[in-house]
Design a protein around this motif. Structure first.
Motif, mmCIF file in Angstrom:
data_model
loop_
_atom_site.group_PDB
_atom_site.id
_atom_site.type_symbol
_atom_site.label_atom_id
_atom_site.label_comp_id
_atom_site.label_asym_id
_atom_site.label_seq_id
_atom_site.Cartn_x
_atom_site.Cartn_y
_atom_site.Cartn_z
ATOM 1 N N ASP A 1 0.846 -1.183 0.000
ATOM 2 C CA ASP A 1 0.000 0.000 0.000
ATOM 3 C C ASP A 1 0.889 1.244 0.000
ATOM 4 O O ASP A 1 1.526 1.555 1.000
ATOM 5 N N LYS A 2 0.944 1.917 -1.147
ATOM 6 C CA LYS A 2 1.733 3.144 -1.259
ATOM 7 C C LYS A 2 0.852 4.314 -0.825
ATOM 8 O O LYS A 2 -0.126 4.631 -1.479
ATOM 9 N N TRP A 3 1.216 4.933 0.294
ATOM 10 C CA TRP A 3 0.442 6.061 0.802
ATOM 11 C C TRP A 3 0.823 7.363 0.105
ATOM 12 O O TRP A 3 0.095 8.334 0.164
ATOM 13 N N GLY A 4 2.012 7.398 -0.463
ATOM 14 C CA GLY A 4 2.459 8.596 -1.161
ATOM 15 C C GLY A 4 3.212 9.556 -0.259
ATOM 16 O O GLY A 4 3.579 9.242 0.868
ATOM 17 N N LYS A 5 3.407 10.753 -0.780
ATOM 18 C CA LYS A 5 4.188 11.766 -0.082
ATOM 19 C C LYS A 5 3.317 12.495 0.933
ATOM 20 O O LYS A 5 2.202 12.896 0.631
ATOM 21 N N ARG A 6 3.865 12.636 2.153
ATOM 22 C CA ARG A 6 3.154 13.330 3.227
ATOM 23 C C ARG A 6 4.124 14.185 4.025
ATOM 24 O O ARG A 6 5.314 13.888 4.099
ATOM 25 N N LYS A 7 3.596 15.203 4.634
ATOM 26 C CA LYS A 7 4.404 16.075 5.478
ATOM 27 C C LYS A 7 4.746 15.336 6.762
ATOM 28 O O LYS A 7 3.901 14.689 7.363
ATOM 29 N N LEU A 8 6.011 15.442 7.181
ATOM 30 C CA LEU A 8 6.459 14.817 8.419
ATOM 31 C C LEU A 8 6.086 15.698 9.611
ATOM 32 O O LEU A 8 6.023 16.927 9.484
ATOM 33 N N ALA A 9 5.874 15.097 10.755
ATOM 34 C CA ALA A 9 5.549 15.852 11.964
ATOM 35 C C ALA A 9 6.734 16.714 12.405
ATOM 36 O O ALA A 9 6.559 17.764 13.006
ATOM 37 N N TYR A 10 7.943 16.236 12.095
ATOM 38 C CA TYR A 10 9.165 16.983 12.402
ATOM 39 C C TYR A 10 10.206 16.595 11.365
ATOM 40 O O TYR A 10 10.095 15.563 10.716
ATOM 41 N N ASN A 11 11.211 17.436 11.206
ATOM 42 C CA ASN A 11 12.251 17.164 10.212
ATOM 43 C C ASN A 11 13.059 15.932 10.594
ATOM 44 O O ASN A 11 13.433 15.762 11.756
ATOM 45 N N ILE A 12 13.331 15.106 9.597
ATOM 46 C CA ILE A 12 14.191 13.933 9.763
ATOM 47 C C ILE A 12 15.269 14.043 8.696
ATOM 48 O O ILE A 12 14.957 14.160 7.503
ATOM 49 N N LYS A 13 16.512 14.037 9.099
ATOM 50 C CA LYS A 13 17.634 14.177 8.166
ATOM 51 C C LYS A 13 17.441 15.405 7.273
ATOM 52 O O LYS A 13 17.619 15.348 6.067
ATOM 53 N N SER A 14 17.010 16.497 7.861
ATOM 54 C CA SER A 14 16.786 17.785 7.182
ATOM 55 C C SER A 14 15.687 17.724 6.122
ATOM 56 O O SER A 14 15.672 18.525 5.187
ATOM 57 N N GLU A 15 14.771 16.791 6.236
ATOM 58 C CA GLU A 15 13.667 16.681 5.288
ATOM 59 C C GLU A 15 12.348 16.891 6.018
ATOM 60 O O GLU A 15 12.185 16.466 7.155
ATOM 61 N N ASP A 16 11.406 17.565 5.332
ATOM 62 C CA ASP A 16 10.109 17.820 5.946
ATOM 63 C C ASP A 16 8.971 17.013 5.301
ATOM 64 O O ASP A 16 7.834 17.074 5.732
ATOM 65 N N GLU A 17 9.297 16.227 4.253
ATOM 66 C CA GLU A 17 8.324 15.349 3.616
ATOM 67 C C GLU A 17 8.913 13.949 3.453
ATOM 68 O O GLU A 17 10.119 13.799 3.274
#
Length: 102
Positions: A41-57
């Protein structure tokens, strides 16, 4: 074989081709050790609750699978060394599931 739910969050900057390549590598790990993917099940791109490895999505993928300890260990190793994996989680399901791959 036990039933598991495997959630993986990939870098949101990846293109579809690279996402499919990573997914294929995961499928190979599972199938080489006689595991079985029941549903992807590919949910796709979503905004992260907090940055992980300088990424927000992040790009979310959920797999239901039948696996043994070898497969779980190999999946965890793969996720640790792959630079595009932001997070991963493997949960053991209490009920056995029989899903059809899509």
């Amino acid at each position: 074989m036990q039933s598991y739910e495997f959630m993986i969050v990939l870098s949101g900057k990846l293109e579809e081709e690279k996402i499919n390549q990573i997914l294929k590598e995961i499928e190979n790990i599972i199938e080489e050790n006689q595991g079985k993917i029941l549903k992807t099940d590919k949910w796709g791109k979503r905004k992260l609750a907090y940055n992980i490895k300088s990424e927000d999505e992040g790009y979310y993928i959920l797999l239901y699978l039948k696996a043994n300890k070898i497969i779980l260990n190999d999946l965890e190793k793969f996720c640790k060394v792959n630079e595009y994996v932001l997070r991963q989680l493997i949960l053991k399901l209490k009920k056995e599931i029989e899903l059809v791959s899509n």
